[in-house]
Every structure is written in structure tokens, then in C-alpha cells.
Design a protein around this motif. Structure first.
Motif, PDB file in Angstrom:
ATOM      1  N   SER A   1     -39.709 -20.958 -51.357  1.00  0.00           N
ATOM      2  CA  SER A   1     -39.448 -20.077 -50.224  1.00  0.00           C
ATOM      3  C   SER A   1     -40.099 -18.498 -50.347  1.00  0.00           C
ATOM      4  O   SER A   1     -40.250 -17.886 -49.414  1.00  0.00           O
ATOM      5  CB  SER A   1     -37.758 -19.657 -50.124  1.00  0.00           C
ATOM      6  OG  SER A   1     -37.233 -20.879 -49.885  1.00  0.00           O
TER       7      SER A   1
ATOM      8  N   ALA B   1     -29.589 -16.889 -51.377  1.00  0.00           N
ATOM      9  CA  ALA B   1     -28.349 -17.063 -51.060  1.00  0.00           C
ATOM     10  C   ALA B   1     -27.589 -16.259 -52.196  1.00  0.00           C
ATOM     11  O   ALA B   1     -28.066 -16.300 -53.480  1.00  0.00           O
ATOM     12  CB  ALA B   1     -28.021 -18.597 -51.129  1.00  0.00           C
TER      13      ALA B   1
ATOM     14  N   SER C   1     -28.850 -17.014 -55.980  1.00  0.00           N
ATOM     15  CA  SER C   1     -29.942 -18.085 -56.356  1.00  0.00           C
ATOM     16  C   SER C   1     -30.864 -18.303 -55.086  1.00  0.00           C
ATOM     17  O   SER C   1     -30.847 -17.815 -54.101  1.00  0.00           O
ATOM     18  CB  SER C   1     -29.266 -19.461 -56.554  1.00  0.00           C
ATOM     19  OG  SER C   1     -28.484 -19.714 -55.358  1.00  0.00           O
ATOM     20  N   LEU C   2     -32.181 -18.728 -55.521  1.00  0.00           N
ATOM     21  CA  LEU C   2     -33.289 -18.627 -54.692  1.00  0.00           C
ATOM     22  C   LEU C   2     -34.233 -20.088 -55.051  1.00  0.00           C
ATOM     23  O   LEU C   2     -34.306 -20.455 -56.108  1.00  0.00           O
ATOM     24  CB  LEU C   2     -33.966 -17.669 -54.487  1.00  0.00           C
ATOM     25  CG  LEU C   2     -34.502 -17.108 -55.681  1.00  0.00           C
ATOM     26  CD1 LEU C   2     -36.106 -17.431 -55.782  1.00  0.00           C
ATOM     27  CD2 LEU C   2     -34.926 -15.642 -55.670  1.00  0.00           C
ATOM     28  N   LEU C   3     -34.883 -20.514 -53.862  1.00  0.00           N
ATOM     29  CA  LEU C   3     -35.749 -21.606 -54.072  1.00  0.00           C
ATOM     30  C   LEU C   3     -37.173 -20.908 -54.185  1.00  0.00           C
ATOM     31  O   LEU C   3     -37.551 -20.193 -53.544  1.00  0.00           O
ATOM     32  CB  LEU C   3     -35.804 -22.567 -52.774  1.00  0.00           C
ATOM     33  CG  LEU C   3     -34.487 -23.252 -52.776  1.00  0.00           C
ATOM     34  CD1 LEU C   3     -34.538 -24.156 -51.652  1.00  0.00           C
ATOM     35  CD2 LEU C   3     -34.324 -24.231 -53.962  1.00  0.00           C
TER      36      LEU C   3
ATOM     37  N   LYS D   1     -35.646 -23.538 -58.736  1.00  0.00           N
ATOM     38  CA  LYS D   1     -34.693 -22.567 -58.370  1.00  0.00           C
ATOM     39  C   LYS D   1     -35.008 -21.280 -59.548  1.00  0.00           C
ATOM     40  O   LYS D   1     -35.485 -21.616 -60.564  1.00  0.00           O
ATOM     41  CB  LYS D   1     -33.443 -23.102 -58.607  1.00  0.00           C
ATOM     42  CG  LYS D   1     -33.053 -23.849 -57.528  1.00  0.00           C
ATOM     43  CD  LYS D   1     -31.382 -24.216 -57.748  1.00  0.00           C
ATOM     44  CE  LYS D   1     -30.985 -25.397 -56.982  1.00  0.00           C
ATOM     45  NZ  LYS D   1     -29.323 -25.611 -57.169  1.00  0.00           N
TER      46      LYS D   1
ATOM     47  N   LYS E   1     -27.098 -15.660 -47.024  1.00  0.00           N
ATOM     48  CA  LYS E   1     -28.009 -16.646 -46.910  1.00  0.00           C
ATOM     49  C   LYS E   1     -29.227 -16.223 -46.701  1.00  0.00           C
ATOM     50  O   LYS E   1     -30.322 -16.786 -46.814  1.00  0.00           O
ATOM     51  CB  LYS E   1     -27.812 -17.780 -46.120  1.00  0.00           C
ATOM     52  CG  LYS E   1     -26.297 -18.368 -46.483  1.00  0.00           C
ATOM     53  CD  LYS E   1     -26.007 -19.690 -45.473  1.00  0.00           C
ATOM     54  CE  LYS E   1     -24.818 -20.456 -45.833  1.00  0.00           C
ATOM     55  NZ  LYS E   1     -24.622 -21.748 -45.236  1.00  0.00           N
ATOM     56  N   ASN E   2     -29.462 -14.837 -46.428  1.00  0.00           N
ATOM     57  CA  ASN E   2     -30.584 -14.153 -45.979  1.00  0.00           C
ATOM     58  C   ASN E   2     -30.926 -13.004 -46.548  1.00  0.00           C
ATOM     59  O   ASN E   2     -31.400 -12.077 -46.150  1.00  0.00           O
ATOM     60  CB  ASN E   2     -30.547 -13.998 -44.419  1.00  0.00           C
ATOM     61  CG  ASN E   2     -30.405 -15.182 -43.727  1.00  0.00           C
ATOM     62  OD1 ASN E   2     -29.450 -15.271 -42.714  1.00  0.00           O
ATOM     63  ND2 ASN E   2     -31.255 -16.097 -43.806  1.00  0.00           N
TER      64      ASN E   2
ATOM     65  N   GLU F   1     -32.908  -6.972 -51.883  1.00  0.00           N
ATOM     66  CA  GLU F   1     -31.622  -6.371 -50.636  1.00  0.00           C
ATOM     67  C   GLU F   1     -30.958  -7.630 -50.294  1.00  0.00           C
ATOM     68  O   GLU F   1     -31.573  -8.497 -49.724  1.00  0.00           O
ATOM     69  CB  GLU F   1     -32.657  -5.573 -49.726  1.00  0.00           C
ATOM     70  CG  GLU F   1     -31.880  -4.958 -48.727  1.00  0.00           C
ATOM     71  CD  GLU F   1     -32.162  -4.306 -47.679  1.00  0.00           C
ATOM     72  OE1 GLU F   1     -33.666  -4.011 -47.877  1.00  0.00           O
ATOM     73  OE2 GLU F   1     -31.678  -3.971 -46.600  1.00  0.00           O
TER      74      GLU F   1
ATOM     75  N   HIS G   1     -37.059 -14.575 -48.063  1.00  0.00           N
ATOM     76  CA  HIS G   1     -36.044 -14.032 -47.159  1.00  0.00           C
ATOM     77  C   HIS G   1     -34.929 -15.089 -47.185  1.00  0.00           C
ATOM     78  O   HIS G   1     -34.177 -14.937 -46.212  1.00  0.00           O
ATOM     79  CB  HIS G   1     -36.621 -13.667 -45.779  1.00  0.00           C
ATOM     80  CG  HIS G   1     -37.541 -12.481 -45.687  1.00  0.00           C
ATOM     81  ND1 HIS G   1     -36.810 -11.270 -45.341  1.00  0.00           N
ATOM     82  CD2 HIS G   1     -38.723 -12.387 -45.906  1.00  0.00           C
ATOM     83  CE1 HIS G   1     -37.822 -10.459 -45.592  1.00  0.00           C
ATOM     84  NE2 HIS G   1     -38.745 -11.033 -45.756  1.00  0.00           N
ATOM     85  N   GLN G   2     -34.895 -16.039 -48.086  1.00  0.00           N
ATOM     86  CA  GLN G   2     -33.779 -17.133 -47.914  1.00  0.00           C
ATOM     87  C   GLN G   2     -32.965 -17.088 -49.336  1.00  0.00           C
ATOM     88  O   GLN G   2     -32.637 -17.986 -49.931  1.00  0.00           O
ATOM     89  CB  GLN G   2     -34.334 -18.394 -47.700  1.00  0.00           C
ATOM     90  CG  GLN G   2     -34.930 -18.692 -46.146  1.00  0.00           C
ATOM     91  CD  GLN G   2     -35.484 -19.735 -46.002  1.00  0.00           C
ATOM     92  OE1 GLN G   2     -36.225 -20.439 -46.606  1.00  0.00           O
ATOM     93  NE2 GLN G   2     -35.021 -20.516 -44.908  1.00  0.00           N
TER      94      GLN G   2
END
Lengths: 152, 183
Positions: B66, B48, B61-63, B90, B25-26, B175, B45-46
Motif C-alpha cells: 500500500s 489499520a 498493521s499495514l500492507l 505486512k 482504517k485510514n 498519524e 494511507h491505508q
């Protein structure tokens, strides 16, 4: 005579520095902790529980996104973790289901003194801007209120 | 006796497959744009993700909201004008990877992989191929890769006024510290 005057002035400066050195840190700590403890959540903002928020995203993500994206909301729940992201943002997770939770990154203005004031499993009310849903619901610029009760 | 052995085999295979799913998740994704007038660096850094070592599959996936920028004005332009994060909140990637060696989650080591998949950004999905490294260490797999994307490919329009501020090709560094999914 002149020498004595200089001595007296130096003494006054010393006393003033000691007072400033002691009082300023005390005031800063007082202001920061007081701000955290006494700030009241706004009554005009929609309040929802962790379960209700997660259920609405799981039931229909599109509708929930339309309803909550970019909105400032207040979420009531139990803290399951407090972590530090690699970019030094503090992330608080509110306990949801086994794999889903509410992840809130804190408002930098509230950081000072907050870590010592909250605990895992404590009931809180978190106010923040909803930025979307992945497996969890994400809130940013969050403010944590220790007292869950609102005086509305 | 044969039945017991058969049941034992099934149990072992189920156990083995449950031991191969890793989650994060990070995760960290960085966008870096090098242009004549300025360099732009955005970090999220968020991120998932799920990594399945039995099927050799990965999904992340990411927002968009963020992503953090050094300058808040840049962050505002990125969200409102270029990535239109209200319309497309997203970005995601799903794909499979190949490794010359069998990736053994119980053995520490680094495995070079080739990843093929589909990247969805700004509502546009494109096939991409990249190479990366999977590092296995004690219930953790760290996935690292670097690739480039052309912002034109994803229908991201940059006004001519700021054309010298934003590169047409953006470097993406990934990463992902995956940990074993607990049952």
C-alpha cells in the motif's frame, strides 16, 4: 482585397476554434463514460463473492494469502462506501460483515467520470489485484463494472 | 437495593470499557530516506489500527504494497528487492503507552505519551520506544509520533551500487485518526 482575405481567414479560424472548443469536451466525456459502461469484465479471471473471499481469509489467512496475493481477481458485491484517501486515491468498500469488507483503490485511468456513475448499495463487479489482508481484504488498481452479469 | 447498585456499577463499567476502543482504517505512515543522491518519500494511507484507552494499548498493521512512491520504479524496487513484500506482505506494531495524566476520552485535549512496543518489519521483530501525542476531540483520538529505524536492524539489504541512494536510517512519521468503535 487583401484586407477582405484576412477577414475571411480570421472568420474561419473563429469558426474552427468554436467547433474544437465544443466538440473536444463532448468527445472526452463520451469516451470516458462509454469506457466505464461498455467495458466488459474478462472471463478468464477468477470471480468470487465478497462473502466467499472474506471467509477464505478468516478461515485460514496463510492459505488464502497463497491463493490470492498478487492475483488479479473479480469480486462481486454491494458498494458500502466511496471515499477519497488523503493521497487522492479513490477507495471503494464492498459490504462484508460489520467490521470486515473489501477495500479497493481505483485504477487512476478509470477515475474520470466514475464518481457520478456509481452509487452506494449498487451491485458491482470489481476487478483488481489482491495485495493482502489486514482486517479487510485489499485490492489495488481496481476497475469497476456496473453490470454484475458476465457474458461468459 | 445493594444488588441494584452492584448491577448498575457493573453496567457502568462495561459501558465505560466499550467507550474506550477506537479504530482506524485510514491511518498514514510515511517513510523518508535522505541520501546524498536522492530523497525517497513513501506514503501509506491505508494503515489499520486499534487503540484501547482502558488498557492503554495500541496495535497497528499495514500492507507493504500500500506504500505509494513518486516514481513507480522506486515502488517496484522497494517491494521486490528491499522489503520483499511477497514474502513479508505486512508490517505491524503493538505496544502500550504511558501518560502522566489519565487520558479522558470525554475531555478534549492533548496528552503526551511514551510508547513501548514491538515493531515487525521484513519478518524481523524489534523492541522500540517512542514518544508521541494523543489528541482527544469529539469521539476521535489522533495519535501522532515520529521515530527512526535502522534498515540494517530489519535485515533489509541494500546493494552497494545504490548505497548512496538510500539512507541507512529512515525517518518514520505516523498519524492515526482513530474513531470510536460503534457497537
Amino acid at each position: 482585397m487583401g484586407h477582405q482575405l484576412i477577414k475571411m481567414k480570421l472568420q474561419k479560424i473563429k469558426i474552427a476554434s468554436v467547433i474544437i472548443g465544443v466538440l473536444v469536451p463532448i468527445c472526452l466525456v463520451y469516451i470516458s463514460t462509454n469506457q466505464f459502461n461498455n467495458q466488459a469484465p474478462k472471463c478468464s479471471i477468477k470471480t468470487i463473492t465478497v462473502d466467499e473471499l472474506l471467509k477464505s481469509f478468516i478461515r485460514n489467512e496463510t492459505i488464502a494469502t497463497q491463493q490470492y496475493l498478487n492475483k488479479v481477481i473479480q469480486v462481486r458485491g454491494k458498494i458500502s462506501s466511496i471515499g477519497l484517501l488523503k493521497d487522492n486515491q479513490v477507495e471503494i468498500a464492498l459490504k462484508g460483515t460489520r467490521y470486515k469488507s473489501i477495500l479497493c483503490t481505483l485504477n487512476p485511468e478509470q477515475l474520470f467520470g466514475i464518481i457520478n456513475s456509481i452509487e452506494i448499495n449498487s451491485e458491482v463487479l470489481i476487478e483488481g489485484k489482491c495485495i493482502g489482508f489486514l482486517n479487510d481484504v485489499y485490492l489495488k488498481k481496481c476497475t469497476v463494472f456496473k453490470s454484475v452479469k458476465q457474458n461468459c | 437495593m445493594k444488588n441494584i447498585l452492584f448491577l448498575l456499577l457493573i453496567f457502568c463499567s462495561i459501558n465505560a470499557s466499550s467507550q474506550s476502543r477506537y479504530i482506524t482504517k485510514n491511518g498514514h505512515i510515511q517513510f523518508f530516506s535522505e541520501a546524498p543522491l536522492e530523497n525517497i518519500d513513501a506514503n501509506n494511507h491505508q494503515v489499520a489500527g486499534i487503540l484501547d484507552l482502558t488498557k492503554n494499548e495500541v496495535a497497528i498493521s499495514l500492507l507493504i504494497k500500500s506504500f505509494k512512491f513518486d516514481k513507480s520504479l522506486m515502488e517496484e524496487h522497494f517491494n521486490e528487492n528491499y522489503l520483499e513484500s511477497d514474502k513479508f506482505p505486512k508490517a505491524s506494531f503493538s505496544g502500550s503507552f504511558q501518560s502522566k495524566e489519565v487520558i479522558n476520552p470525554n475531555k478534549n485535549g492533548s496528552y503526551p505519551v511514551t510508547v513501548d512496543g514491538k515493531l515487525t518489519l521484513h519478518g524481523v521483530t524489534k523492541a522500540i520506544q517512542t514518544t508521541g501525542i494523543l489528541t482527544v476531540a469529539k469521539n476521535q483520538v489522533i495519535a501522532k509520533t515520529k521515530f527512526q529505524i535502522s534498515i540494517k536492524d530489519y535485515n533489509i539489504k541494500i546493494p552497494t551500487l545504490v548505497i548512496k541512494n538510500i539512507a541507512e536510517i529512515v525517518d518514520v512519521t505516523v498519524e492515526l485518526p482513530f474513531t470510536l468503535e460503534t457497537k
